[in-house]
Structure formats: C-alpha cells, structure tokens
Design a protein around this motif. Structure first.
Motif, PDB file in Angstrom:
ATOM      1  N   ILE A  22      -8.607   2.344  47.383  1.00  0.00           N
ATOM      2  CA  ILE A  22      -8.766   3.894  48.149  1.00  0.00           C
ATOM      3  C   ILE A  22      -7.413   4.890  47.573  1.00  0.00           C
ATOM      4  O   ILE A  22      -6.062   3.487  47.549  1.00  0.00           O
ATOM      5  N   ARG A  23      -7.199   5.768  47.387  1.00  0.00           N
ATOM      6  CA  ARG A  23      -5.964   6.637  46.283  1.00  0.00           C
ATOM      7  C   ARG A  23      -5.645   7.056  47.254  1.00  0.00           C
ATOM      8  O   ARG A  23      -4.379   6.958  47.818  1.00  0.00           O
ATOM      9  N   GLU A  24      -5.549   7.875  48.441  1.00  0.00           N
ATOM     10  CA  GLU A  24      -5.255   8.028  49.145  1.00  0.00           C
ATOM     11  C   GLU A  24      -6.412   8.476  50.335  1.00  0.00           C
ATOM     12  O   GLU A  24      -7.554   8.773  50.141  1.00  0.00           O
ATOM     13  N   VAL A  25      -5.799   9.149  52.058  1.00  0.00           N
ATOM     14  CA  VAL A  25      -6.423   9.413  52.568  1.00  0.00           C
ATOM     15  C   VAL A  25      -6.181  10.646  53.249  1.00  0.00           C
ATOM     16  O   VAL A  25      -4.813  10.745  53.025  1.00  0.00           O
ATOM     17  N   TYR A  26      -6.752  11.631  53.811  1.00  0.00           N
ATOM     18  CA  TYR A  26      -6.048  13.279  54.476  1.00  0.00           C
ATOM     19  C   TYR A  26      -6.814  13.739  55.156  1.00  0.00           C
ATOM     20  O   TYR A  26      -7.781  13.624  55.212  1.00  0.00           O
ATOM     21  N   LEU A  27      -5.907  14.729  55.978  1.00  0.00           N
ATOM     22  CA  LEU A  27      -7.223  15.530  56.697  1.00  0.00           C
ATOM     23  C   LEU A  27      -6.941  17.132  55.900  1.00  0.00           C
ATOM     24  O   LEU A  27      -6.043  17.730  55.401  1.00  0.00           O
ATOM     25  N   ASP A  28      -8.614  18.039  56.461  1.00  0.00           N
ATOM     26  CA  ASP A  28      -8.317  18.786  55.021  1.00  0.00           C
ATOM     27  C   ASP A  28      -8.191  20.293  56.186  1.00  0.00           C
ATOM     28  O   ASP A  28      -7.696  20.259  57.204  1.00  0.00           O
ATOM     29  N   GLU A  29      -7.875  21.475  55.382  1.00  0.00           N
ATOM     30  CA  GLU A  29      -8.009  22.603  56.232  1.00  0.00           C
ATOM     31  C   GLU A  29      -8.194  22.796  57.430  1.00  0.00           C
ATOM     32  O   GLU A  29      -7.989  23.619  58.885  1.00  0.00           O
ATOM     33  N   LYS A  30      -9.634  22.159  57.293  1.00  0.00           N
ATOM     34  CA  LYS A  30     -10.873  22.576  59.100  1.00  0.00           C
ATOM     35  C   LYS A  30     -10.588  21.028  60.158  1.00  0.00           C
ATOM     36  O   LYS A  30     -10.950  21.029  60.567  1.00  0.00           O
ATOM     37  N   GLY A  31      -9.791  20.570  59.015  1.00  0.00           N
ATOM     38  CA  GLY A  31      -9.371  18.761  60.591  1.00  0.00           C
ATOM     39  C   GLY A  31     -10.362  18.144  60.271  1.00  0.00           C
ATOM     40  O   GLY A  31     -10.230  16.795  60.921  1.00  0.00           O
ATOM     41  N   ASP A  32     -11.087  17.981  58.845  1.00  0.00           N
ATOM     42  CA  ASP A  32     -11.824  16.755  58.519  1.00  0.00           C
ATOM     43  C   ASP A  32     -10.991  15.621  58.241  1.00  0.00           C
ATOM     44  O   ASP A  32     -10.294  15.712  57.129  1.00  0.00           O
ATOM     45  N   VAL A  33     -11.412  14.125  57.376  1.00  0.00           N
ATOM     46  CA  VAL A  33     -11.087  13.804  56.865  1.00  0.00           C
ATOM     47  C   VAL A  33     -12.074  13.683  55.516  1.00  0.00           C
ATOM     48  O   VAL A  33     -12.610  13.264  55.328  1.00  0.00           O
TER      49      VAL A  33
END
Length: 75
Positions: A22-33
């Motif tokens: 895994i390079r990275e994990v984040y929340l997008d603008e809609k709040g999805d992972v």
C-alpha cells in the motif's frame, strides 16, 4: 467504488496491511476511503454503517500500523 461496512473494509484490507503493498490511504472529498497500492491500483470504499469519526479512527489505526495515511482529502 465499493459500498461496505467498516468491518468488511478492515477484513478486506487486512491481508494487504503492509508498506510493501500500500502506497497510501486517504479520505476523498466525499468522505470515502481510497487505498492506493504500489502497483498503481486505486480502490475506493464507501463505508455506510458508521460515522465519519469512526472511519477516521480506523484510518488512525492504519497509520499507527505504519501505513501512509494522508490527512487532507485526496484528488
């Protein structure tokens, strides 16, 4: 984008919980992972059975495990 529960998300991600995958994990603008893998694959998850605070707590746990978790919404 896959819709799932928080437990399902954690179960699906568990085999990949390594900086080797895994390079990275984040929340997008809609709040999805969003999970970015080193091979360029991007998986999105809409977690529908908990609050945003619970999702953020789960991401904090992933960060504590050594994964790169972006704090700001991604693109």
């Amino acid at each position: 984008m896959r819709t799932c529960s928080l437990d399902d998300f954690i179960q699906e991600l568990t085999p990949w919980l390594s900086r080797d995958y895994i390079r990275e994990v984040y929340l997008d603008e809609k709040g999805d992972v969003v999970v970015m893998f080193l091979d360029g694959v991007r998986n999105g998850y809409h977690i529908d059975n908990c609050t945003q605070a619970e999702v953020k707590a789960a991401l904090s746990d992933l960060k504590d495990r050594g994964l790169a978790v972006r704090e700001e919404p991604g693109v």
